[in-house]
Enzyme design. Structure first.
Site, PDB file in Angstrom:
ATOM      1  N   ASP A 274      -6.446  18.797 -14.427  1.00 39.23           N
ATOM      2  CA  ASP A 274      -6.485  17.610 -14.769  1.00 39.23           C
ATOM      3  C   ASP A 274      -6.502  17.206 -16.740  1.00 39.23           C
ATOM      4  O   ASP A 274      -7.267  18.110 -17.137  1.00 39.23           O
ATOM      5  CB  ASP A 274      -8.881  17.138 -15.164  1.00 39.23           C
ATOM      6  CG  ASP A 274      -9.014  16.356 -15.910  1.00 39.23           C
ATOM      7  OD1 ASP A 274      -8.079  15.491 -16.675  1.00 39.23           O
ATOM      8  OD2 ASP A 274     -10.245  15.235 -14.917  1.00 39.23           O
TER       9      ASP A 274
ATOM     10  N   ARG B 290       0.712  -1.282   0.180  1.00 39.14           N
ATOM     11  CA  ARG B 290       0.009   0.272   0.203  1.00 39.14           C
ATOM     12  C   ARG B 290       0.465   1.114  -0.143  1.00 39.14           C
ATOM     13  O   ARG B 290       0.709   2.354  -0.835  1.00 39.14           O
ATOM     14  CB  ARG B 290      -1.016  -0.022   0.869  1.00 39.14           C
ATOM     15  CG  ARG B 290      -1.939   1.154   1.444  1.00 39.14           C
ATOM     16  CD  ARG B 290      -2.122   2.044   2.223  1.00 39.14           C
ATOM     17  NE  ARG B 290      -2.579   0.609   3.788  1.00 39.14           N
ATOM     18  CZ  ARG B 290      -1.957   0.976   4.671  1.00 39.14           C
ATOM     19  NH1 ARG B 290      -1.005   2.438   4.509  1.00 39.14           N
ATOM     20  NH2 ARG B 290      -1.611   0.340   5.918  1.00 39.14           N
TER      21      ARG B 290
ATOM     22  N   TYR C  52     -16.205  17.097 -16.004  1.00 41.39           N
ATOM     23  CA  TYR C  52     -16.634  15.575 -16.010  1.00 41.39           C
ATOM     24  C   TYR C  52     -17.552  15.743 -14.622  1.00 41.39           C
ATOM     25  O   TYR C  52     -17.407  15.882 -13.583  1.00 41.39           O
ATOM     26  CB  TYR C  52     -15.487  14.771 -15.602  1.00 41.39           C
ATOM     27  CG  TYR C  52     -15.935  13.601 -15.664  1.00 41.39           C
ATOM     28  CD1 TYR C  52     -16.575  12.647 -15.985  1.00 41.39           C
ATOM     29  CD2 TYR C  52     -15.409  12.849 -13.968  1.00 41.39           C
ATOM     30  CE1 TYR C  52     -16.745  11.036 -15.694  1.00 41.39           C
ATOM     31  CE2 TYR C  52     -15.365  11.576 -14.026  1.00 41.39           C
ATOM     32  CZ  TYR C  52     -16.228  11.037 -14.876  1.00 41.39           C
ATOM     33  OH  TYR C  52     -16.359   9.266 -15.175  1.00 41.39           O
TER      34      TYR C  52
ATOM     35  N   LYS D  27      -7.732   6.556 -19.435  1.00 41.71           N
ATOM     36  CA  LYS D  27      -8.172   6.690 -20.785  1.00 41.71           C
ATOM     37  C   LYS D  27      -6.725   6.761 -22.180  1.00 41.71           C
ATOM     38  O   LYS D  27      -5.887   5.825 -22.116  1.00 41.71           O
ATOM     39  CB  LYS D  27      -8.077   7.890 -20.738  1.00 41.71           C
ATOM     40  CG  LYS D  27      -9.463   8.523 -19.682  1.00 41.71           C
ATOM     41  CD  LYS D  27     -10.771   7.627 -20.045  1.00 41.71           C
ATOM     42  CE  LYS D  27     -12.047   8.034 -18.938  1.00 41.71           C
ATOM     43  NZ  LYS D  27     -11.832   7.938 -17.412  1.00 41.71           N
TER      44      LYS D  27
END
Length: 384
Positions: free
Chosen positions: A175, A51, A103, A200
């Site tokens: 972004d 982690r 978004y 993406k």
């Protein structure tokens, strides 16, 4: 040769990368392990628990930093997890100014999760920096920019916004999912944080969900690394491997996305059955000059509205497409079509959606890297 001196096309392959120490593996191995042996408590070879850090994730994070011209990269379980980490830099009572055309998942996270914890969000059109400044007060801590915006393809002048954030001593986060560092590098334009849904274009093959942050400043990086480890929304080693592999072909894929995007945009603009096409490469696009100044090309994302702005006509078109796939997401090698009002932006109230142009008839295309003649023929038969 120093990795920092490499050109972008070389950075995607070599940036931040070294052969694996164990056997010289050229591609970083998938370290499918949760924990690591220690010689004595607290002494290990740089990794204690996955982690906190994993060698495969580290390789991805180094690559992310390299292609965005940053110093520190962080990989997360999704783009939304990366945004979540940025907002966790704030405290109750802090305020954020965001573009009003963003978004739907980002809007939902801001409004339905973080507003409950006392963080206030202002949504404003960012074509004019003066409008942003009107929303800034002593409680403002962060400006959140998305450019090109999703799905209206508006461009925001990153350099102008950065001058504003420096003046008011605010953080600027961008972004960069639609553009990718192939087209623009926000850190070079004055941003403090770059965010990607690496699901993406960076991954590029619609087979993984990953988010990313890149920064230059060490103090900011340390705060984000702490949040990454404390909150635990990290990507696994296989996901890291897939995105790292995707990045190695980002430059060649983006070149074709841009070429095909231009051809599709021009086809739609010349089609009498199409009312409006949103693509920043058009000279009459209201932000075309901004796009030219901060991007090297105009990308493969396009939105359009059929003649008459009919919801029914838009649905018929997306249902008839055969080469384009009707699906969520974007940025893969295959072409996708979406209906933002009922898919990616369904979480935004209709009244708010339509203020920014996301009408019920709007269709969004993620133009892939197929033969563009097949893509045009597909649109032709669907639009007739």
């Amino acid at each position: 040769m120093s990795a920092k001196k490499l050109k972008f096309n070389s950075k995607t392959i070599h940036g931040g990368q070294q052969p694996d120490k164990a056997y010289g593996s050229v591609m970083p191995p998938i370290y499918q392990t949760s924990t690591y042996a220690q010689s004595t408590p607290g002494e290990h070879q740089g990794y204690a628990y996955s982690r906190s850090a994993n060698p495969t994730r580290t390789a991805l994070e180094n690559s992310l930093a390299s292609i965005e011209n940053g110093n520190y990269g962080l990989a997360f379980a999704s783009g939304i997890a990366a945004i979540d980490a940025v907002i966790k830099l704030l405290c109750p009572g802090d305020e954020v100014v965001s573009t009003n055309d963003l978004y739907g998942g980002s809007y939902r996270l801001f409004k339905q999760i973080f507003e409950k914890f006392g963080i206030k969000f202002h949504f404003v059109g960012m074509h004019n920096a003066a409008k942003i400044e009107d929303c800034i007060n002593e409680k403002t801590k962060l400006i959140w920019v998305e450019t090109p915006t999703n799905p209206m393809m508006n461009l925001i002048d990153i350099k102008a916004v950065a001058q504003l954030t420096k003046k008011h001593k605010l953080l600027l986060a961008v972004d960069n999912t639609f553009a990718t560092p192939y087209l623009q590098t926000p850190l070079d334009l004055g941003a403090d944080i770059v965010m990607h849904s690496a699901t993406k274009y960076l991954g590029g093959h619609s087979d993984v969900v990953v988010g990313a942050l890149v920064v230059k400043d060490k103090d900011l990086a340390d705060k984000l690394y702490f949040i990454q480890n404390a909150s635990g929304a990290v990507c696994g080693p296989m996901d890291s491997f897939l995105v790292l592999r995707g990045i190695k072909t980002l430059h060649v894929r983006m070149q074709r996305h841009c070429e095909n995007g231009k051809a599709i945009a021009e086809y739609l603009a010349n089609n009498p059955k199409i009312e409006k096409v949103y693509w920043p490469g058009f000279e009459d696009h209201p932000n075309h000059e901004v796009a030219k100044s901060q991007m090297t090309d105009f990308g493969g994302m396009i939105s359009f509205v059929p003649k008459g702005s009919s919801y029914e006509d838009a649905i018929k078109i997306v249902e008839k497409l055969q080469v384009f796939t009707l699906a969520e997401s974007l940025g893969g090698v295959e072409s996708l079509a979406g209906h933002p009002a009922s898919m990616t932006h369904a979480s935004i109230p209709k009244e708010e959606r339509e203020k920014s142009g996301v009408v019920d008839a709007l269709i969004r295309l993620s133009v892939g890297i197929e033969d563009v003649r097949d893509l045009i023929a597909d649109l032709e038969q669907a639009i007739e």
